[in-house]
Design an enzyme around this catalytic site. Structure first.
Site, short mmCIF file in Angstrom:
data_model
loop_
_atom_site.label_atom_id
_atom_site.label_comp_id
_atom_site.label_asym_id
_atom_site.label_seq_id
_atom_site.Cartn_x
_atom_site.Cartn_y
_atom_site.Cartn_z
N LYS A 20 -0.26 0.02 -4.17
CA LYS A 20 0.87 0.64 -4.87
C LYS A 20 2.21 0.27 -4.24
CE LYS A 20 0.22 5.24 -2.79
NZ LYS A 20 -0.47 4.68 -1.62
N ARG A 26 1.93 13.90 -3.18
CA ARG A 26 0.59 13.62 -2.68
C ARG A 26 -0.33 14.82 -2.82
NH1 ARG A 26 1.62 8.92 0.61
NH2 ARG A 26 -0.09 8.15 1.77
N ARG A 52 -5.31 -5.16 7.40
CA ARG A 52 -3.85 -5.26 7.19
C ARG A 52 -3.10 -5.33 8.52
NH1 ARG A 52 -0.86 -0.89 3.42
NH2 ARG A 52 -1.44 0.58 5.07
N ARG A 104 -1.23 -1.16 12.01
CA ARG A 104 -0.70 0.21 12.01
C ARG A 104 -1.74 1.14 12.62
NH1 ARG A 104 1.47 1.49 5.95
NH2 ARG A 104 0.35 3.40 6.37
N ARG A 120 -7.88 9.38 5.85
CA ARG A 120 -6.85 9.29 4.80
C ARG A 120 -7.48 9.29 3.41
NH1 ARG A 120 -3.91 4.01 6.39
NH2 ARG A 120 -2.49 4.43 4.69
P1 AMP Z 1 1.69 5.65 3.31
O1 AMP Z 1 2.49 4.55 3.90
O2 AMP Z 1 2.17 6.06 1.94
O3 AMP Z 1 0.21 5.38 3.34
O4 AMP Z 1 1.92 6.94 4.23
C1 AMP Z 1 1.59 6.93 5.60
C2 AMP Z 1 1.42 8.35 6.08
O5 AMP Z 1 2.66 9.08 5.94
C3 AMP Z 1 0.39 9.18 5.31
O6 AMP Z 1 -0.93 8.95 5.75
C4 AMP Z 1 0.88 10.61 5.61
O7 AMP Z 1 0.52 10.99 6.92
C5 AMP Z 1 2.39 10.43 5.59
N1 AMP Z 1 2.93 10.68 4.23
C6 AMP Z 1 3.45 9.76 3.37
N2 AMP Z 1 3.82 10.34 2.22
C7 AMP Z 1 3.52 11.66 2.35
C8 AMP Z 1 3.65 12.80 1.49
N3 AMP Z 1 4.13 12.70 0.24
N4 AMP Z 1 3.25 14.01 1.98
C9 AMP Z 1 2.77 14.13 3.22
N5 AMP Z 1 2.59 13.10 4.06
C10 AMP Z 1 2.96 11.87 3.64
#
Ligand code: AMP
Length: 217
Positions: free
Chosen positions: A13, A88, A122, A153, A164
């Site tokens: 995404k 989320r 990744r 990461r 996750r």
């Molecule tokens: P992402 O890069 O979108 O996979 O986000 C990395 C991490 O950031 C996630 O695993 C969450 O710990 C945190 N995170 C990102 N977006 C949100 C959200 N909308 N609500 C809560 N935690 C978030």
């Protein structure tokens, strides 16, 4: 256009959102990127977010919603935006309705057995944010733009990926019904070809626009 993009971590995404930003000229807001920027800068928000992110858990809603509100008030959001990774969970989706009315929510879906090896392979450049994958034929361990090694990461380690995905299943999949009930949902099955997936996103938005114009007559 105000769009929500959601889907399991690793469904692609973020890549689709970047393309949409470039081609549709709208802001790309990734809450994950906003947290990572805060972590890098060592802000109070970053220190708090890090403790959740490294365990593969969601950052508390209040913190996330306030951060998003702040970001949406910036000038580049005037033309519209793509929210990548927000909402989320249902609580965040309801909060978003209180902030603005979105046009469409697009689920970028992908099977978990494709996602797990993809995320585990990744690598990112900490300087420019570019991502690559050790499984890609064109993979090089050094970022060609910044000349520094790509790194994994912390939350792309296998046990964190599983946490996750479990979190996605429990907290984020209820958004499917939420947006379905509001007639705002489009589903795209992510192909391994980025442009193929993008075509589906465009088709979903095209269909939505033509339905809207029929209704508005
Ligand atoms: P992402 O890069 O979108 O996979 O986000 C990395 C991490 O950031 C996630 O695993 C969450 O710990 C945190 N995170 C990102 N977006 C949100 C959200 N909308 N609500 C809560 N935690 C978030």
């Amino acid at each position: 256009m105000k769009l929500v993009l959601f889907g399991p971590p690793g469904s692609g995404k973020g890549t689709q959102a970047s393309l949409m930003k470039e081609r549709m000229n709208i802001a790309h807001i990734s809450t994950g990127d906003l947290f990572r920027k805060n972590i890098k800068e060592g802000t109070e928000l970053g220190v708090l977010a890090k403790s959740y992110i490294e365990k593969g858990q969601l950052v508390p809603d209040e913190v996330t919603i306030n951060m998003l509100k702040d970001r949406l008030s910036q000038g580049d959001c005037k033309n519209g935006y793509i929210l990548d990774g927000f909402p989320r969970n249902l609580n965040q989706a309801v909060a978003l309705e209180g902030i603005t009315e979105i046009d469409r929510a697009i689920l970028i879906d992908q099977k978990y057995d494709v996602i797990i090896p993809r995320l585990a392979g990744r690598r990112v450049c900490k300087a420019c944010g570019d991502t690559t994958n050790i499984k890609w034929p064109e993979y090089t361990p050094i970022c060609p733009k910044c000349n520094i090694p790509y790194v994994q990461r912390d939350d792309d380690k296998e046990e964190v990926i599983k946490a996750r995905l479990a979190d996605y299943e429990k907290q984020t999949t209820p958004l499917i019904d939420f947006y379905k009930k509001r007639d705002q949902l489009s589903v795209v099955n992510a192909s391994t070809e980025i442009e193929e997936t993008y075509k589906q996103v465009e088709e979903a938005l095209g269909k939505y626009k033509s339905t809207k114009s029929v209704f508005s007559k």
